[in-house]
Each structure stands twice: as C-alpha cells, then as structure tokens.
Scaffold this active site. Structure first.
Site, PDB file in Angstrom:
ATOM      1  N   TYR A  72      59.745 -13.608 -37.939  1.00 11.68           N
ATOM      2  CA  TYR A  72      59.573 -12.531 -36.949  1.00 11.68           C
ATOM      3  C   TYR A  72      60.918 -12.151 -36.332  1.00 11.68           C
ATOM      4  CZ  TYR A  72      57.387  -9.760 -33.289  1.00 11.68           C
ATOM      5  OH  TYR A  72      56.998  -8.721 -32.474  1.00 11.68           O
ATOM      6  N   PHE A 124      66.291  19.252 -40.288  1.00 11.77           N
ATOM      7  CA  PHE A 124      65.169  18.919 -41.166  1.00 11.77           C
ATOM      8  C   PHE A 124      63.859  19.052 -40.384  1.00 11.77           C
ATOM      9  CE2 PHE A 124      62.406  15.661 -43.196  1.00 11.77           C
ATOM     10  CZ  PHE A 124      62.292  16.272 -44.421  1.00 11.77           C
ATOM     11  N   ASP A 125      62.730  19.245 -41.101  1.00  4.09           N
ATOM     12  CA  ASP A 125      61.469  19.546 -40.394  1.00  4.09           C
ATOM     13  C   ASP A 125      61.018  18.452 -39.421  1.00  4.09           C
ATOM     14  OD1 ASP A 125      60.890  18.010 -42.604  1.00  4.09           O
ATOM     15  OD2 ASP A 125      59.054  19.036 -43.133  1.00  4.09           O
ATOM     16  N   ASP A 215      72.301  13.011 -39.309  1.00  2.87           N
ATOM     17  CA  ASP A 215      71.020  12.819 -39.983  1.00  2.87           C
ATOM     18  C   ASP A 215      71.439  12.530 -41.423  1.00  2.87           C
ATOM     19  OD1 ASP A 215      68.618  12.923 -41.240  1.00  2.87           O
ATOM     20  OD2 ASP A 215      68.008  14.865 -40.455  1.00  2.87           O
ATOM     21  N   ALA A 217      70.304  10.968 -44.310  1.00  6.70           N
ATOM     22  CA  ALA A 217      69.459  10.599 -45.462  1.00  6.70           C
ATOM     23  C   ALA A 217      70.218  10.614 -46.795  1.00  6.70           C
ATOM     24  CB  ALA A 217      68.256  11.524 -45.530  1.00  6.70           C
ATOM     25  N   LYS A 258      65.776   7.887 -49.252  1.00  8.73           N
ATOM     26  CA  LYS A 258      66.640   8.786 -50.028  1.00  8.73           C
ATOM     27  C   LYS A 258      67.770   7.958 -50.634  1.00  8.73           C
ATOM     28  CE  LYS A 258      63.999  11.740 -47.700  1.00  8.73           C
ATOM     29  NZ  LYS A 258      64.340  12.158 -46.409  1.00  8.73           N
ATOM     30  N   HIS A 450      52.647  22.253 -42.612  1.00 11.04           N
ATOM     31  CA  HIS A 450      52.705  22.342 -44.080  1.00 11.04           C
ATOM     32  C   HIS A 450      52.044  21.175 -44.788  1.00 11.04           C
ATOM     33  CE1 HIS A 450      56.208  20.125 -42.744  1.00 11.04           C
ATOM     34  NE2 HIS A 450      56.352  19.622 -43.947  1.00 11.04           N
TER      35      HIS A 450
HETATM   36  C1  LIG Z   1      63.535  12.750 -45.276  1.00 12.40           C
HETATM   37  C2  LIG Z   1      64.387  13.204 -44.199  1.00 12.40           C
HETATM   38  C3  LIG Z   1      64.127  12.849 -42.865  1.00 12.40           C
HETATM   39  C4  LIG Z   1      62.902  12.077 -42.445  1.00 12.40           C
HETATM   40  O1  LIG Z   1      62.796  10.852 -43.069  1.00 12.40           O
HETATM   41  P1  LIG Z   1      61.401  10.185 -43.445  1.00 12.40           P
HETATM   42  O2  LIG Z   1      61.814   8.890 -44.049  1.00 12.40           O
HETATM   43  O3  LIG Z   1      60.698  11.095 -44.391  1.00 12.40           O
HETATM   44  O4  LIG Z   1      60.632  10.014 -42.189  1.00 12.40           O
HETATM   45  C5  LIG Z   1      65.001  13.293 -41.905  1.00 12.40           C
HETATM   46  N1  LIG Z   1      66.062  14.052 -42.222  1.00 12.40           N
HETATM   47  C6  LIG Z   1      66.340  14.407 -43.488  1.00 12.40           C
HETATM   48  C7  LIG Z   1      67.541  15.242 -43.787  1.00 12.40           C
HETATM   49  C8  LIG Z   1      65.508  14.009 -44.509  1.00 12.40           C
HETATM   50  O5  LIG Z   1      65.771  14.398 -45.758  1.00 12.40           O
END
Ligand SMILES: *Cc1c(COP(=O)(O)O)cnc(C)c1O
Length: 458
Positions: A72, A124-125, A215, A217, A258, A450
């Site tokens: 843990y 990103f969304d 951000d 990813a 990613k 979406h």
């Molecule tokens: C996929 C993604 C996210 C969100 O990540 P999740 O693992 O799907 O929650 C945030 N920003 C970007 C640029 C992404 O491609």
C-alpha cells in the site's frame, strides 16, 4: 541502395482479428446509434479510434509486471517509477494517477478557481472539460497556421506569442493560474511545438509570474519532431531534448496511455515542493495514497519501463514512419489531409472531403461512419460534436476544422493494415459525391457529449 523502413521489433504474441460483412456493419452501426464509441470491439477490424492505451507492451514491460510490488505504501514500484520520471523529465516530485484526466483533476483542483483563464494551444477535450467544469475558461492561443490544413508548417502546435501576451497583459496574474503547453498538440492534429516556442512561452510566463504546465501525453513524439525539424537538435538524443523541453516548465500532467506505452496510467510531475504537497491532498482524496494513486504496483513498473522505451529513437522512428506511411498512401490518392502528418495520427479534412454537407449535419462524423461501413475501420470525429456546446450560450460550437482522426496504436498493427485502411478510405473518396446527407443528434450529455451522443440519419 538505401535500406527501406522496417519495424524495430518483432512479434512474439498475436491477437486474432475478426472480419465482417458490410450488411453486418450496417446493422451494428445503427444499433450503436451511429456513435462509433458504442460499437463492440469485435465489430471492428482495424481500430484507429485512439492510440490511447491501445499499444502493445514489450516483453520487458510484461516482465516488469511480474515483479510489481503491491504494498500500500512505499512500494518498490513507486520508487522505480519516481526514478524513471525524474531521470526522463527532470521533475523531482511526482504523483501517480489512474490516467491523464485524473492528473488534470488533481492538479486543477489545486490550481484553478472559478473565472480563471487558462491560455494554451488547443486544449485537449478532457483538459478543457476539467477547466470548464470549474467555471474557468480555456483560451486557445494556437498559431493561426494550425487551422489551415493545407499549409506545410513544421510546428503547427506552436502558441502564438502575441495572443498569449494579450491574455497576460489584459488580466491580473491572479486570474491566470497557468499556461498549458500540449505536446504534441492533439486537437490541432498531433502537431508538435518547437523548442524555440516552448522557451519563448516559458520566458513570457516567467515575466508575468505565471506557471507553465505541460500536457505531456506525447512528449517523446514532440521531441522526435524537434530532433528532425528544428535547427540545432539533430545531434541531440531524444532524452536530452526531453530534458530541455521540461526544463522550461513548472510541471506536467501525463497520460501514460500514450508515450509511456501502457494500457492504463497517468501521473503529475512537479518542480515545486509546496505545490506537490497541496496536490497530494487531492490525490489522496480522488486517486489513492501518494505512493500508488490509483495504480497497481505492477502497472507502475510497466510505466517506468515504457518511459524508457518510449524515449528511444528507434521506437519513435518506427512509430512516426508508420503513421507517415498511411498518410502518404492517402495523399497520393488525393485525399485531403491535415499537413504535415501528425505524430500519432493522420487527420482527414472532412470539410474538403464532403464540401456540400451543411455544418449542422456533421461532416466528420458522417465520414467516420462511412469509413466504418466501407472496411470495418473505426476512427473518431474531431469536429463539431467533440467541440460541444458553448458552456454559457449552450449553442453548438462549430470549430474551424472538421477532422476525422486515424489514430495509430503503438506497435499494434502492421503496414499491411495501414494499406487496408488507406484502400477503405480511397474507396469512400471515389464515391464521395454520392454522400449527400449527414446525421442529426437525438440525445446528448451536458458535457463531453461525444462519448455518449446518439445520432440518426437525416
Ligand atoms: C489522452 C490525453 C489526455 C487525457 O488522458 P487520459 O489518459 O485519456 O485520461 C489529456 N491530454 C492529451 C493531450 C491527451 O492526448
């Protein structure tokens, strides 16, 4: 003779795929209310819905899974991941989270208040969702070149410094908790941000006393493009470039699904210890204790190994060249695409593909449905449905770009699959004049519609 492209891996385990007939697909997409997210995966032959969590882990990652520590608190897996993150990003502090949006939830709970402004490059969304959920505003400062799909520009993810400075100048810094640099910029087509731009944004943000958060990813893909496109970086390794990129920031949110090539996972990495402590409270509340934060020990091990593999030049070269292979097959056939090709995906320009469809009939969604019917290829709409309604006026937002994204999972499909996808799209391209009507929404959620939207044929 110059040696041709070949994958930097071989295959040790396979997963069978199921083919289907057009009439089966017609019934299935109707049952799915014309939302490709509602299809069962067995109803799909080549799944390009997303590159998120759909990659193939390596033998080394699977070996790491076997030696995960599920304690843990204070698990060796936590320290292994902490060490990998520190080595690769340079950030000293980290919090595990179950995926990228969870990292956003934790960090934004710490930093964002109502009416705040968060400038960045085409958020990103989920990022935008988490900003708007807190009644704050995501200000898109992407360069104008990004919305012209025919224009060849090496760094279409760049932030327009004038737009950014305008936000900084016209608002008190208390209203702007951070600027977000998305690398690569998913929403504008998997387009990279140059080191020069990252540095300039960072200098400007410092001048105004504002934090820079990545951000991140697809940070490794971004580094690959810097190495190949930006003067002065050819002889630097991906890892050196990554370290320099992050040196200009205060922290990052990461979707490990990613560029860390795992099926689930995320994290926050930070420079400042007091911000880390504040965020830790939210992490414990939403994700889990700070040494696991929603992740199993074995999964943290796989992320650590994935971060090393994902920042190897050959891994990136194989991946980005496969994406470009699909892109060049389509381009030769005249299919309108976002240029240059993105790192993780090819984006088909649905407005130019179906120019006569009114915007209320969702050209990109219509095209995505046609591609599924044609070859069982699942893609995703990056257009008006994704853009959602304005949170204040509740009117539909019609973005400049209506795109269909073909996202390529990492190390998953072969180039024959890419040729199959290209042929499916080219068939639809050849009969595009017969597609004269689109779709209308029959049901939608109040935010991030979406994923669950339901549609009907017009
Ligand atoms: C996929 C993604 C996210 C969100 O990540 P999740 O693992 O799907 O929650 C945030 N920003 C970007 C640029 C992404 O491609």
């Amino acid at each position: 003779m110059e040696l041709p492209f070949a994958e930097s891996y071989r295959i040790k385990m396979v997963e069978p795929l199921r083919k289907s007939s057009r009439s089966e697909r017609e019934a299935w997409i109707k049952d799915a209310k014309y939302n490709l997210f509602n299809l069962k995966s067995e109803q799909v032959f080549v799944d390009l819905l997303t590159d998120s969590g759909t990659g193939a882990m390596s033998d080394r990652q699977w070996s790491e899974m076997m030696i995960g520590d599920e304690s843990y608190a204070g698990a060796t897996s936590y320290y292994k991941l902490k060490n990998a993150i520190n080595t690769i990003t340079g950030f000293p502090h980290f919090l595990p989270t179950h995926q990228g949006r969870a990292a956003e939830n934790v960090l934004f709970s710490t930093l964002i208040k109502k009416d705040n402004l968060i400038p960045g490059n085409a958020h990103f969304d989920t990022t935008k969702g988490h900003i708007e959920w807190r009644k704050a505003i995501a200000v898109d400062c992407t360069i104008d070149e990004a919305s012209n799909t025919t224009l060849e520009h090496p760094f279409k993810g760049n932030i327009d410094l004038q737009k950014l400075e305008k936000v900084f100048k016209e608002n008190p810094k208390e209203r702007i908790p951070m600027v977000i640099i998305t690398v690569t910029c998913n929403t504008s087509g998997g387009q990279p941000v140059s080191m020069e731009n990252i540095k300039a944004v960072s200098e400007m943000a410092r001048k105004y006393g504002i934090k820079v958060i990545f951000d991140a990813a697809r940070f490794a893909e971004n580094a690959y493009f810097i190495k190949n496109r930006e003067a002065g970086y050819q002889d630097k390794s991906i890892r050196e470039i990554v370290l320099e990129m992050f040196s200009y920031g205060d922290g990052m949110t990461m979707s490990s699904k990613k560029d860390a090539i795992v099926n689930m996972g995320g994290f926050i990495a930070l420079r400042d210890e007091s911000l880390f402590r504040e965020a830790s409270t939210f992490n414990i509340m939403f994700e889990g204790f700070i040494t696991y934060g929603g992740m199993s020990g074995r999964d943290m091990n796989a992320v650590a190994q994935g971060l090393y593999e994902g920042t190897e030049y050959d891994t990136l070269d194989t991946r980005i060249k496969q994406v470009a292979y699909l892109g060049s097959l389509l381009r030769e056939a005249g299919v309108p695409l976002q240029m240059p090709f993105g790192g993780h995906a090819i984006f088909v320009d649905a407005k130019r593909f179906l120019p006569n469809l009114p915007k209320e009939q969702f050209a990109a969604q219509t095209l995505a449905i046609e591609l599924y019917l044609e070859g069982g290829v699942r893609t995703v709409e990056i257009g008006a449905i994704l853009a959602d309604r304005d949170p204040v006026t509740r009117e539909n937002r019609y973005p400049k770009l209506e795109l269909v994204r073909l996202a390529i999972p990492r190390r998953t499909y072969t180039n024959n699959h890419m040729a199959y996808v290209a042929a499916s799209i080219i068939n639809v391209w050849e009969r595009r004049n017969s597609i004269t009507t689109g779709y209308t929404i029959t049901r939608e959620a109040p935010i991030m519609r979406h994923f669950t939207v339901e549609l009907d044929k017009i």
